[in-house]
Design an enzyme around this catalytic site. Structure first.
Site, PDB file in Angstrom:
ATOM      1  CB  CYS A   1      81.511  56.448  38.683  1.00 14.36           C
ATOM      2  SG  CYS A   1      82.235  57.302  39.778  1.00 14.36           S
TER       3      CYS A   1
ATOM      4  CG  ASP B   1      77.418  54.986  41.025  1.00 17.28           C
ATOM      5  OD1 ASP B   1      77.196  55.594  42.160  1.00 17.28           O
ATOM      6  OD2 ASP B   1      77.943  56.019  40.059  1.00 17.28           O
ATOM      7  CG  ASN B   2      80.174  54.329  43.791  1.00 16.41           C
ATOM      8  OD1 ASN B   2      80.101  54.423  42.623  1.00 16.41           O
ATOM      9  ND2 ASN B   2      80.384  55.038  44.967  1.00 16.41           N
TER      10      ASN B   2
END
Length: 490
Positions: free
Chosen positions: A29, A264-265
């Site tokens: 994150c 974000d991932n």
């Protein structure tokens, strides 16, 4: 992939362009969010993990990076009114970094979640003033609160200035609390049983080799349950997207607005017998959805061209008419890709992915046999991170190659290489069988990218016809550039 996000796919993806090769510079994150905001790789923004010591929303980050984020440049140099709502950086609001009173430069309207993801019982910083929320669905469910505050901003903003909104829902992050009307959705859904599900990654680095294989039934139940719960939380995100798009339409602003949807991932649920987390170099953790609609973007497009989260800032600045070359950003604008002005033979061929593993100094009391140096050891004492899970990768996507090359900063100086075309699930590490010349070029390219800044991050990769390789520049062995990553900001 977009099952719970069917409206989002229709309203953004089908109405614009979807990128099938979108990646993050770091699969965690805070480093990833810092890359989105700054347009920089982690070795340049120095946020290495989710802790204050790792520079997540620290005083050092505030001093060195926060004033140069792309929203700050939009506000200062292009006259934008800016609005933020949701999860900012995991340590935002920490008492040692200014508390919720700290409003980063660049935002006219600021509604930020204190610390990490929650759905109920949280505090928001509303323009620097704390606003506490309880557990009443109709008033407090965070995804819906963010939607409503976004609609309020659209209602009350000035019509004489362009606007930028960043709406950052914690969902589908843990604790995976669904809205009451969605609590029974996807009851029979399970995590995907891909070829790498619940198998032993025996030719991989230490952390993957330590995973218990096959997983226990309780681990499999746990990860399937998590997968369902995550999908349920996304149904509210889908509603949020629909509400915002509809409001823009009613206001007559939709056709003149760019809308980006991304994450974000990635995340894994059972691949290589790792129950659930992110932080790994594999496709499932570094790949993210990316869909964009807006002026001059033709609908129903899919692009295979390689983009990364460090490109979001440069692209948005480009849309606003600012020159990315006048910034310190490492990424590049993909606006020409979206407008159909670039073909794949002239687009970039590689990006950098880097991560610094975290481990505890003491043994986990629940898993005494593991010893120190590991973290995130749940369930069944399978650890999702460790000190030696520190790596950097060159991720190549070119007309002639789809390759991942990674080096570890560990005792083994471990190398992992995957031909993603032939082996999309990364079952076979070909580091020992691939052509030596490719390895040398990749090692050289990786070291260049690990020390790149700005323009040097955008130089031609190994599979780019413009690439120049000088063997005299070869470094002996794999000399790791981690010193750069570990530099603490003074």
């Amino acid at each position: 992939m977009f099952n719970p996000l069917s409206k989002t796919k229709k309203l953004i993806g089908d109405a614009g362009i979807s990128f099938s090769n979108a990646f993050v510079a770091s699969p965690l994150c805070c480093p990833s969010r810092a890359s989105i905001l700054t347009g920089k790789y982690p070795h340049n923004h120095h946020v290495i993990n989710n802790t204050l010591e790792g520079n997540c929303s620290s005083k050092a980050w505030q001093k060195s990076e926060e004033a140069n984020t792309f929203p700050a440049l939009l506000k200062a140099n292009a006259g934008y009114q800016t609005f933020f709502a949701g999860k900012y950086l995991n340590q935002y609001g920490h008492s040692e970094a200014g508390g919720v009173e700290h409003v980063p430069p660049g935002w006219n309207f600021w509604v930020a979640l204190e610390k990490n993801s929650k759905y109920y019982n949280y505090t928001l910083s509303v323009n620097g003033k704390p606003q506490k929320h309880g557990a009443d669905y109709s008033k407090d469910y965070l995804t819906d609160v963010l939607a409503n505050m976004s609609l309020d901003f659209l209602q009350y903003k000035s019509n004489y200035q362009p606007f930028f909104m960043m709406v950052s829902t914690p969902a589908p992050h843990s604790p995976w609390t669904a809205a009451p009307q969605y609590q029974d959705s996807f009851n029979s859904t399970k995590a995907p049983r891909d070829p790498n599900f619940n198998i032993h990654g025996k030719d991989k680095h230490w952390l993957i080799r330590q995973a218990k294989t096959p997983m226990t039934n309780s681990s499999v139940q746990f990860l399937d349950d998590a997968f369902r719960k995550r999908w349920r939380t996304l149904l509210s995100v889908d509603d949020l997207v629909e509400k915002i798009v509809n409001r823009l339409k009613v206001r007559g602003e939709l056709d003149n607005t760019y809308i980006f949807f991304t994450s974000d991932n990635g995340y894994h649920t059972g691949q290589f017998s790792l129950p659930l987390d992110k932080r790994q170099l594999y496709e499932f953790d570094i790949r993210v959805p990316l869909m964009v609609r807006g002026p001059n973007i033709k609908p129903n497009q899919t692009s295979q061209m390689l983009v990364a989260n460090v490109d979001l800032g440069p692209t948005i600045l480009d849309i606003a008419g600012l020159d990315v070359n006048k910034t310190q950003m490492d990424g590049m604008s993909f606006l020409p890709v979206m407008e159909g002005k670039v073909n794949s033979s002239s687009w970039r061929t590689d990006i950098l992915v880097e991560y610094e593993g975290e481990g505890s100094n003491v043994s986990d009391p629940a898993c005494p046999l593991l010893g120190p140096g590991v973290s995130e050891c749940f369930p069944d004492c399978v650890c999702e991170d460790s000190y030696n899970n520190t790596y950097a990768c060159v991720r190549t996507v070119a007309p002639s190659a789809n390759l991942q090359y990674c080096e570890f900063d560990d005792n083994e100086v471990f190398v992992e290489v995957y031909n993603v075309t032939a082996d999309p699930f990364q079952l076979t590490n070909i580091a020992k069988t691939i052509d030596q010349e490719v390895l040398e070029k990749m090692n050289h390219r990786l070291m260049m990218l690990q020390s790149c800044a700005g323009q040097s991050c955008r130089t031609p990769g190994v599979y780019d016809p413009r690439y120049k390789f000088d063997p005299r520049q070869m470094f002996t062995s794999h000399s790791w550039r981690l010193g750069r990553l570990r530099q603490k900001m003074k």
